[in-house]
Design a protein around this motif. Structure first.
Motif, PDB file in Angstrom:
ATOM      1  N   TYR A 137      -5.865   4.748   6.693  1.00 43.86           N
ATOM      2  CA  TYR A 137      -5.570   3.495   6.786  1.00 43.86           C
ATOM      3  C   TYR A 137      -4.181   3.401   7.884  1.00 43.86           C
ATOM      4  O   TYR A 137      -4.291   2.519   8.529  1.00 43.86           O
ATOM      5  CB  TYR A 137      -5.103   2.959   5.368  1.00 43.86           C
ATOM      6  CG  TYR A 137      -4.675   1.753   5.114  1.00 43.86           C
ATOM      7  CD1 TYR A 137      -5.654   0.851   5.539  1.00 43.86           C
ATOM      8  CD2 TYR A 137      -3.347   1.392   4.956  1.00 43.86           C
ATOM      9  CE1 TYR A 137      -5.343  -0.744   5.396  1.00 43.86           C
ATOM     10  CE2 TYR A 137      -2.986  -0.144   4.835  1.00 43.86           C
ATOM     11  CZ  TYR A 137      -4.023  -1.038   4.943  1.00 43.86           C
ATOM     12  OH  TYR A 137      -3.778  -2.110   4.870  1.00 43.86           O
ATOM     13  N   ASP A 174      -4.673   8.202   3.921  1.00 40.42           N
ATOM     14  CA  ASP A 174      -5.195   7.355   2.984  1.00 40.42           C
ATOM     15  C   ASP A 174      -4.112   6.752   2.464  1.00 40.42           C
ATOM     16  O   ASP A 174      -2.870   7.164   2.185  1.00 40.42           O
ATOM     17  CB  ASP A 174      -5.971   8.353   1.987  1.00 40.42           C
ATOM     18  CG  ASP A 174      -6.880   9.056   2.663  1.00 40.42           C
ATOM     19  OD1 ASP A 174      -7.318   8.952   3.903  1.00 40.42           O
ATOM     20  OD2 ASP A 174      -7.544   9.861   1.894  1.00 40.42           O
ATOM     21  N   ARG A 222      -3.891  -2.092  -8.479  1.00 37.03           N
ATOM     22  CA  ARG A 222      -4.719  -1.414  -7.715  1.00 37.03           C
ATOM     23  C   ARG A 222      -6.038  -2.172  -7.362  1.00 37.03           C
ATOM     24  O   ARG A 222      -7.028  -2.675  -8.246  1.00 37.03           O
ATOM     25  CB  ARG A 222      -5.196   0.033  -8.353  1.00 37.03           C
ATOM     26  CG  ARG A 222      -5.847   0.810  -7.169  1.00 37.03           C
ATOM     27  CD  ARG A 222      -6.323   2.115  -7.685  1.00 37.03           C
ATOM     28  NE  ARG A 222      -7.303   2.730  -7.013  1.00 37.03           N
ATOM     29  CZ  ARG A 222      -7.101   4.064  -6.635  1.00 37.03           C
ATOM     30  NH1 ARG A 222      -6.402   4.944  -6.994  1.00 37.03           N
ATOM     31  NH2 ARG A 222      -8.276   4.524  -5.758  1.00 37.03           N
ATOM     32  N   GLU A 223      -6.333  -2.343  -6.143  1.00 37.82           N
ATOM     33  CA  GLU A 223      -7.506  -2.982  -5.546  1.00 37.82           C
ATOM     34  C   GLU A 223      -8.569  -2.126  -4.655  1.00 37.82           C
ATOM     35  O   GLU A 223      -9.510  -2.623  -4.472  1.00 37.82           O
ATOM     36  CB  GLU A 223      -7.099  -4.361  -4.921  1.00 37.82           C
ATOM     37  CG  GLU A 223      -6.340  -5.361  -5.730  1.00 37.82           C
ATOM     38  CD  GLU A 223      -6.295  -6.618  -4.749  1.00 37.82           C
ATOM     39  OE1 GLU A 223      -6.469  -7.695  -5.381  1.00 37.82           O
ATOM     40  OE2 GLU A 223      -6.111  -6.584  -3.580  1.00 37.82           O
ATOM     41  N   GLY A 224      -8.010  -1.064  -4.333  1.00 36.47           N
ATOM     42  CA  GLY A 224      -8.843  -0.229  -3.643  1.00 36.47           C
ATOM     43  C   GLY A 224      -8.115   0.923  -2.937  1.00 36.47           C
ATOM     44  O   GLY A 224      -7.182   1.236  -3.283  1.00 36.47           O
ATOM     45  N   TYR A 225      -9.072   1.744  -2.482  1.00 33.54           N
ATOM     46  CA  TYR A 225      -8.523   2.735  -1.557  1.00 33.54           C
ATOM     47  C   TYR A 225      -8.985   2.935  -0.027  1.00 33.54           C
ATOM     48  O   TYR A 225     -10.173   2.752   0.185  1.00 33.54           O
ATOM     49  CB  TYR A 225      -8.904   4.132  -2.258  1.00 33.54           C
ATOM     50  CG  TYR A 225      -8.425   5.462  -1.910  1.00 33.54           C
ATOM     51  CD1 TYR A 225      -7.415   5.995  -2.462  1.00 33.54           C
ATOM     52  CD2 TYR A 225      -9.073   6.207  -0.929  1.00 33.54           C
ATOM     53  CE1 TYR A 225      -6.686   7.211  -2.429  1.00 33.54           C
ATOM     54  CE2 TYR A 225      -8.672   7.278  -0.440  1.00 33.54           C
ATOM     55  CZ  TYR A 225      -7.489   7.888  -1.078  1.00 33.54           C
ATOM     56  OH  TYR A 225      -6.929   9.244  -0.676  1.00 33.54           O
ATOM     57  N   ALA A 226      -8.006   3.244   0.807  1.00 29.03           N
ATOM     58  CA  ALA A 226      -8.153   2.980   2.130  1.00 29.03           C
ATOM     59  C   ALA A 226      -8.375   4.431   2.712  1.00 29.03           C
ATOM     60  O   ALA A 226      -7.195   5.004   2.915  1.00 29.03           O
ATOM     61  CB  ALA A 226      -7.637   1.904   2.888  1.00 29.03           C
ATOM     62  N   VAL A 254      -3.547   3.890  -1.142  1.00 25.97           N
ATOM     63  CA  VAL A 254      -3.992   3.084  -2.368  1.00 25.97           C
ATOM     64  C   VAL A 254      -3.578   1.669  -1.870  1.00 25.97           C
ATOM     65  O   VAL A 254      -2.330   1.203  -1.680  1.00 25.97           O
ATOM     66  CB  VAL A 254      -3.237   3.579  -3.628  1.00 25.97           C
ATOM     67  CG1 VAL A 254      -3.804   2.747  -4.870  1.00 25.97           C
ATOM     68  CG2 VAL A 254      -3.705   4.921  -3.686  1.00 25.97           C
ATOM     69  N   ASN A 313       0.756  -1.307   0.040  1.00 24.02           N
ATOM     70  CA  ASN A 313       0.106  -0.172   0.223  1.00 24.02           C
ATOM     71  C   ASN A 313       0.786   1.190  -0.218  1.00 24.02           C
ATOM     72  O   ASN A 313       1.872   1.252   0.541  1.00 24.02           O
ATOM     73  CB  ASN A 313      -1.144   0.022   1.289  1.00 24.02           C
ATOM     74  CG  ASN A 313      -1.575  -1.491   1.351  1.00 24.02           C
ATOM     75  OD1 ASN A 313      -2.405  -1.862   0.452  1.00 24.02           O
ATOM     76  ND2 ASN A 313      -1.447  -1.752   2.506  1.00 24.02           N
TER      77      ASN A 313
END
Length: 194
Positions: free
Chosen positions: A170, A179, A163-167, A181, A144
């Motif tokens: 985090y 935050d 890329r699998e998401g955005y937190a 990625v 990340n």
């Protein structure tokens, strides 16, 4: 005790310009030097580090714990060394290794300020990821990065991470919730351990 041998795994890999090996207790001085030299440079990208990160005595205790995790196969902490193995250029760790139906881990890394922009981390991670996939049979490696860390994002994409998401909020980095990625690399040729 006579004939005592450490059960710690001995892994030493090479790339074109570096030696990549698991840390062991005698690395306390080198690691303290690496973190002391790069303290200000790494500060915006890491959790708040206490003073012990810059002293061999702090690393002696930390390396004892790391050595236990490496024995158990739950983490692998590598140092990126010059070819003569005198100086640490960077570090890469594969932590929170889980097996069972997951076979996954998290990747973290840093490179000293003077070694930036030379492709050294890409070179090192190609070799280390291959080791984790082939020797440790890891199917999924997750990494990340903070959205404003373009170098890290570009590095992961170049290595094949997707890329699998955005937190939101985090990780606590440099004293602030940041935050991230969420990226992952899976091995399409994964085979179960023998």
């Amino acid at each position: 005790m006579f004939g005592y041998r450490s059960a710690a795994p001995k892994v030493r890999l090479t790339s074109d310009r570096m030696v990549l090996r698991l840390v062991y207790e005698r690395d306390s001085h080198r690691l303290a030097e690496y973190y002391a030299e790069n303290r200000a440079f790494l500060k915006p990208w890491e959790p708040i580090r206490d003073e012990s990160h810059c002293y061999p005595s702090g690393w002696q205790a930390r390396l004892g714990l790391i050595n236990e995790m490496q024995k158990q196969g739950t983490a692998y902490y590598f140092v990126l060394l010059d070819p003569d193995e005198n100086h640490i250029r960077g570090v890469a760790n594969f932590s929170n290794v889980l097996r069972g139906s997951f076979h996954a881990c998290f990747l973290g890394y840093s490179l000293g300020q003077q070694w930036q922009g030379q492709g050294l981390m890409y070179e090192a991670l190609q070799t280390l990821i291959r080791y984790m996939q082939r020797q440790q049979r890891i199917h999924r490696i997750m990494a990340n990065y903070m959205p404003h860390n373009h170098r890290s994002g570009n590095l992961l994409e170049r290595l094949g991470f997707e890329r699998e998401g955005y937190a939101k909020d985090y990780l606590l980095i440099d004293g602030k919730w940041q935050d991230h990625v969420l990226m992952a690399l899976t091995d399409p040729q994964w085979l179960p351990p023998r």
